[in-house]
Design a protein around this motif. Structure first.
Motif, short mmCIF file in Angstrom:
data_model
loop_
_atom_site.label_atom_id
_atom_site.label_comp_id
_atom_site.label_asym_id
_atom_site.label_seq_id
_atom_site.Cartn_x
_atom_site.Cartn_y
_atom_site.Cartn_z
N LYS A 88 -7.21 -50.00 10.72
CA LYS A 88 -7.15 -49.88 9.26
C LYS A 88 -7.76 -51.14 8.64
CE LYS A 88 -5.62 -47.79 5.46
NZ LYS A 88 -4.17 -47.67 5.18
N ARG A 89 -8.79 -50.95 7.83
CA ARG A 89 -9.45 -52.05 7.15
C ARG A 89 -10.20 -51.49 5.95
NH1 ARG A 89 -9.58 -57.14 8.41
NH2 ARG A 89 -11.29 -58.53 7.82
N ARG A 156 -16.19 -58.29 13.05
CA ARG A 156 -14.86 -57.78 13.35
C ARG A 156 -14.86 -56.78 14.51
NH1 ARG A 156 -9.85 -58.33 10.77
NH2 ARG A 156 -8.34 -57.27 12.08
N GLY A 157 -15.91 -56.00 14.62
CA GLY A 157 -15.94 -55.02 15.70
C GLY A 157 -15.85 -55.65 17.08
N TRP A 158 -16.50 -56.81 17.26
CA TRP A 158 -16.39 -57.51 18.53
C TRP A 158 -14.96 -57.93 18.80
CZ3 TRP A 158 -19.58 -60.09 22.32
CH2 TRP A 158 -20.87 -59.55 22.40
N ALA A 159 -14.29 -58.43 17.79
CA ALA A 159 -12.91 -58.90 17.95
C ALA A 159 -11.96 -57.76 18.28
CB ALA A 159 -12.44 -59.62 16.68
N GLU A 160 -12.35 -56.52 17.99
CA GLU A 160 -11.52 -55.37 18.32
C GLU A 160 -11.80 -54.84 19.73
OE1 GLU A 160 -9.12 -54.58 16.56
OE2 GLU A 160 -9.56 -55.23 14.52
N PRO A 191 -19.38 -49.09 13.33
CA PRO A 191 -19.73 -48.82 11.93
C PRO A 191 -20.08 -50.12 11.23
CG PRO A 191 -17.61 -47.83 12.54
CD PRO A 191 -17.98 -48.76 13.63
N SER A 192 -20.94 -50.06 10.23
CA SER A 192 -21.41 -51.28 9.58
C SER A 192 -20.29 -52.05 8.89
CB SER A 192 -22.52 -50.96 8.57
OG SER A 192 -22.04 -50.11 7.54
N GLY A 193 -19.22 -51.35 8.49
CA GLY A 193 -18.10 -52.03 7.85
C GLY A 193 -17.37 -52.98 8.78
N LEU A 194 -17.58 -52.83 10.09
CA LEU A 194 -17.02 -53.74 11.07
C LEU A 194 -18.11 -54.59 11.71
CD1 LEU A 194 -14.45 -51.35 12.78
CD2 LEU A 194 -14.04 -53.02 10.97
N ASP A 241 -3.00 -56.25 13.72
CA ASP A 241 -3.12 -56.57 12.29
C ASP A 241 -3.66 -57.99 12.12
OD1 ASP A 241 -1.92 -54.08 11.52
OD2 ASP A 241 0.00 -54.92 12.15
N ASP A 242 -3.77 -58.41 10.88
CA ASP A 242 -4.22 -59.77 10.62
C ASP A 242 -3.17 -60.76 11.11
OD1 ASP A 242 -6.63 -59.02 9.47
OD2 ASP A 242 -5.76 -58.82 7.47
#
Length: 328
Positions: A88-89, A156-160, A191-194, A241-242
């Protein structure tokens, strides 16, 4: 098959990761809505997964090829190695697709560790001419020799995705190279948002979903605020989560030198004094105590940071550096 990789000193680590991660950056043209872009991105990613197959060589290098009309190749979409992450972001539940080609045999990495990785990143675009779809892949960055990337400082995608994998083993060869084996390796479809969202570059289009193949060779645990507690212990449970901010000062615990804002440094709150012969010394409790006491030390190594009531053992205890009512 072992991958022989010569370690080199890297002075500039994946410039795009560090220069394009601010999701609130301003531009002359207002950013498009995240949800609108995500719906386009996920449709493009799923179309790519349905229309392409992947070839993996003995060193886990990947090649993506469009399935020809009537082709019998297995699309990525139908591979058992394909998995998803839900996050969720931006008030959106993102789906991240990734291929787990090999999990790895070593240590788990977390979102606040440094990763020693080699990778290749590309974007893709579809054009349709006379009802025939053609996909073009454009590689925008590639590191065959591994580099250090801190997972809290990249997209962020890498961190996930990277924390879903483990490191492997390594050994030194007589010619000065390092041999890596059994490392985690996979492919992420972001996705570009991540990723970079509206922050396009000369090689990365704005609002573009991206594909990264990667190999996780090694990791380095970090202690961002140098309080003696590894950041992986201060971030929070499960890294979903954060990061936790115990005192609400907008500085997460892993970069806060006084986690509970009681005026006493976290490093001080994890300290204790002990008698070494006739001399009084200062020691520091680890986050968790050792399983077995070391008889050569003049203190109990099984004790981790205690609660205010000196509970050293209970896993769910409120350690005193997080309890503002407890001052060392």
């Amino acid at each position: 098959m072992k991958s022989l990789i010569k370690i080199v000193l890297v002075l500039s680590l994946f410039t795009g990761f560090y220069s394009c991660q601010n999701e609130d950056s301003t531009s002359a043209t207002p950013d498009r809505p995240y949800e609108e872009v995500y719906l386009e991105d996920i449709a493009e990613i799923e179309d790519f997964l349905h229309t392409h197959y992947v070839t993996v060589d003995s060193d886990f290098n990947t090649t993506f090829t469009q399935i020809p009309d009537g082709g019998s190749q297995t699309p990525i979409w139908d591979m058992p190695e394909l998995d998803t992450i839900q996050r969720k972001r931006h008030d959106i539940t993102y789906t991240i697709y990734y291929l787990n080609l090999r999990e790895g045999s070593g240590e788990n990495i977390t979102r606040v560790d440094s990763s020693f990785v080699s990778y290749k990143g590309f974007s893709f675009a579809k054009t349709t001419v006379d009802a025939v779809d053609t996909y073009t892949q454009t590689v925008f960055d590639s590191k065959q020799n591994p580099v250090w990337l801190s997972l809290d400082e990249v997209i962020r995608g890498w961190a996930e995705v990277i924390p879903k994998f483990k490191t492997g083993t390594f050994s030194s060869e007589v010619d000065g190279t390092i041999s890596f084996d059994n490392f985690g390796t996979g492919v992420m479809f972001l996705p570009s948002g991540l990723a970079y969202f509206s922050s396009g570059t000369l090689t990365i289009p704005s609002y573009a979903p991206l594909v990264f193949s990667f190999k996780l060779h090694n990791l380095r645990r970090r202690d961002h605020d140098r309080d003696g507690i590894l950041s992986m212990h201060e971030y929070g449970p499960n890294f979903v989560d954060d990061a936790i901010d115990t005192d609400g000062d907008e500085r997460p615990d892993y970069i806060d030198v006084d986690d509970d804002a009681d005026g006493v440094l976290t490093k001080t709150e994890r300290s204790f004094t002990y008698l070494d012969g006739t001399e009084t010394r200062t020691g520091y409790y680890p986050f968790n105590g050792a399983l077995v006491d070391n008889p050569s030390t003049p203190y109990d190594d099984t004790k981790g940071i205690p609660s205010c009531s000196n509970d050293f053992i209970t896993a769910t205890r409120l350690r005193r550096h997080l309890d503002p009512t407890c001052r060392n």
